[in-house]
Motif scaffolding. Structure first.
Motif, PDB file in Angstrom:
ATOM      1  N   TYR A 133       0.820  -1.216   0.000  1.00  0.00           N
ATOM      2  CA  TYR A 133       0.000   0.000   0.000  1.00  0.00           C
ATOM      3  C   TYR A 133       0.853   1.266   0.000  1.00  0.00           C
ATOM      4  O   TYR A 133       0.554   2.230  -0.700  1.00  0.00           O
ATOM      5  CB  TYR A 133      -0.933  -0.002   1.205  1.00  0.00           C
ATOM      6  CG  TYR A 133      -1.944   1.108   1.176  1.00  0.00           C
ATOM      7  CD1 TYR A 133      -3.091   1.021   0.394  1.00  0.00           C
ATOM      8  CD2 TYR A 133      -1.748   2.270   1.928  1.00  0.00           C
ATOM      9  CE1 TYR A 133      -4.026   2.047   0.357  1.00  0.00           C
ATOM     10  CE2 TYR A 133      -2.674   3.301   1.904  1.00  0.00           C
ATOM     11  CZ  TYR A 133      -3.807   3.188   1.109  1.00  0.00           C
ATOM     12  OH  TYR A 133      -4.709   4.217   1.071  1.00  0.00           O
ATOM     13  N   LYS A 196      -5.280  -2.140  -5.234  1.00  0.00           N
ATOM     14  CA  LYS A 196      -5.294  -0.847  -4.543  1.00  0.00           C
ATOM     15  C   LYS A 196      -5.633   0.335  -5.452  1.00  0.00           C
ATOM     16  O   LYS A 196      -5.961   1.411  -4.952  1.00  0.00           O
ATOM     17  CB  LYS A 196      -3.944  -0.602  -3.860  1.00  0.00           C
ATOM     18  CG  LYS A 196      -2.806  -0.224  -4.787  1.00  0.00           C
ATOM     19  CD  LYS A 196      -1.569   0.162  -3.984  1.00  0.00           C
ATOM     20  CE  LYS A 196      -0.463   0.705  -4.864  1.00  0.00           C
ATOM     21  NZ  LYS A 196       0.703   1.155  -4.082  1.00  0.00           N
ATOM     22  N   VAL A 201     -11.245   1.780  -3.657  1.00  0.00           N
ATOM     23  CA  VAL A 201     -10.144   2.184  -2.776  1.00  0.00           C
ATOM     24  C   VAL A 201      -9.948   3.699  -2.843  1.00  0.00           C
ATOM     25  O   VAL A 201      -9.781   4.373  -1.816  1.00  0.00           O
ATOM     26  CB  VAL A 201      -8.845   1.451  -3.157  1.00  0.00           C
ATOM     27  CG1 VAL A 201      -7.687   1.940  -2.287  1.00  0.00           C
ATOM     28  CG2 VAL A 201      -9.022  -0.055  -2.999  1.00  0.00           C
ATOM     29  N   ILE A 214      -8.465   1.482   5.443  1.00  0.00           N
ATOM     30  CA  ILE A 214      -8.552   1.165   4.010  1.00  0.00           C
ATOM     31  C   ILE A 214      -7.964  -0.211   3.736  1.00  0.00           C
ATOM     32  O   ILE A 214      -8.528  -1.014   2.988  1.00  0.00           O
ATOM     33  CB  ILE A 214      -7.833   2.236   3.173  1.00  0.00           C
ATOM     34  CG1 ILE A 214      -8.566   3.582   3.293  1.00  0.00           C
ATOM     35  CG2 ILE A 214      -7.748   1.815   1.708  1.00  0.00           C
ATOM     36  CD1 ILE A 214      -7.846   4.730   2.625  1.00  0.00           C
ATOM     37  N   ILE A 219      -9.277  -3.514   1.403  1.00  0.00           N
ATOM     38  CA  ILE A 219      -8.337  -4.210   0.525  1.00  0.00           C
ATOM     39  C   ILE A 219      -8.171  -5.680   0.904  1.00  0.00           C
ATOM     40  O   ILE A 219      -8.368  -6.573   0.069  1.00  0.00           O
ATOM     41  CB  ILE A 219      -6.967  -3.501   0.524  1.00  0.00           C
ATOM     42  CG1 ILE A 219      -7.104  -2.102  -0.088  1.00  0.00           C
ATOM     43  CG2 ILE A 219      -5.945  -4.313  -0.268  1.00  0.00           C
ATOM     44  CD1 ILE A 219      -5.797  -1.333  -0.155  1.00  0.00           C
TER      45      ILE A 219
END
Length: 309
Positions: A133, A196, A201, A214, A219
């Protein structure tokens, strides 16, 4: 997550079929898994092993003996008795009943396997999620560390950890759990990189959600199938690593029954008493095979594309 529609009506129909309620997805997954005879066989074997392990463990907690013989009781007058009606798997060099020791070893192998996977899965998911991420330097640092660990064969790395930590059940769990972290980290990172950039997202970011929310709310649920499959297969790997450490005398220490340790101590009797190696070897093989069969079945059942006709 809303499906992306195209100008092709057939593709839109597939997309509509793909979006299912969680209950429908779970039901479809179970139906697919149930049709896989190999996976069902693996699940059945794992269920039996789990029942044996829990029963033996609970009986020990209550101070009761449900096994045919005390698995740790040595009687040199009964050394190397061949399999018979009283001792189904025979006795070892110390006169201990092999059948009772195999059953008692089930709880140790499953406990080490599941616990080690829980450790590696937890740490690996955190590292992989952060690397995937965040990206940039964070990704580079974490993944280079994972690559360094992957460059060393897992069993050698486990031996190195055992040399630093010492012998024992708890040390074996930590060592086996640590060596598997890179695999989960790479899997999670790759899966997160693939999802992502999706619209949902970006929408979560715009709404002001924290990074942690998140990752774990939007995810990870979309990559959970990959994690579950790898964790299932990881248990079989952990059981093998446990047996390997026990075989080398670095894992679970006597008098506790552990399949790898039993193999290691019986290797000198391969010609005079081959059954002392055969039965622990069969136990390891069946356990590893069962988890592999279930893992392969879950991989097919959790793949949404396999349910789109």
């Amino acid at each position: 997550m809303e499906p992306k529609y195209s100008s092709n009506p057939d593709e839109n129909l597939q997309a509509a079929e793909y979006v299912e309620k969680p209950e429908s997805q779970l039901k479809a997954m179970w139906e697919t898994l149930r049709q896989n005879k190999a996976a069902v066989a693996g699940l059945f074997i794992i269920g039996i092993l789990a029942i044996i392990a829990l029963t033996v463990w609970l009986s020990e907690l209550m101070g009761k003996q449900i096994l045919p013989y005390d698995p740790n009781y040595a009687d040199m007058t009964k050394s190397f008795i061949k399999p018979n009606a009283q001792h189904w798997f025979g006795t070892d060099q110390l006169g201990r009943d092999m059948f009772s020791r195999i059953l008692d070893g089930t709880k140790i192998s499953l406990f080490v396997g599941v616990t080690a996977v829980a450790i590696s899965l937890t740490i690996g998911v955190i590292f992989g999620a952060i690397a995937g991420y965040r990206g940039g330097k964070t990704d580079t640092v974490i993944m280079r560390l994972m690559d360094m660990m992957l460059a060393i064969p897992s069993i050698l790395l486990a031996i190195a950890f055992m040399a630093a930590l010492g012998k024992g059940l708890d040390k074996a769990i930590i060592a086996i759990g640590l060596v598997s972290i890179p695999e989960y980290a790479r899997i999670v990172r790759g899966s997160i990189l693939s999802v992502k950039e999706n619209d949902y997202v970006h929408a979560a970011k715009i709404m002001g959600n924290k990074t942690s929310r998140i990752i774990y709310k939007h995810i990870l649920p979309n990559v959970i199938s990959v994690i579950v499959v790898r964790a299932t297969l990881g248990v079989s790997t952990a059981v093998l690593d446990t047996a390997a450490l026990g075989f080398l005398g670095l894992g679970v220490q006597p008098p506790f029954a552990e399949w790898g340790d039993m193999l290691g101590r019986a290797r000198g009797f391969i010609f005079s008493a081959p059954y002392t190696l055969i039965f622990p070897g069969i136990a390891i093989t069946i356990t590893v095979l069962a988890f592999n069969l279930l893992g392969d079945g879950l991989r097919d059942a959790l793949d949404p594309k396999s349910r789109i006709k």
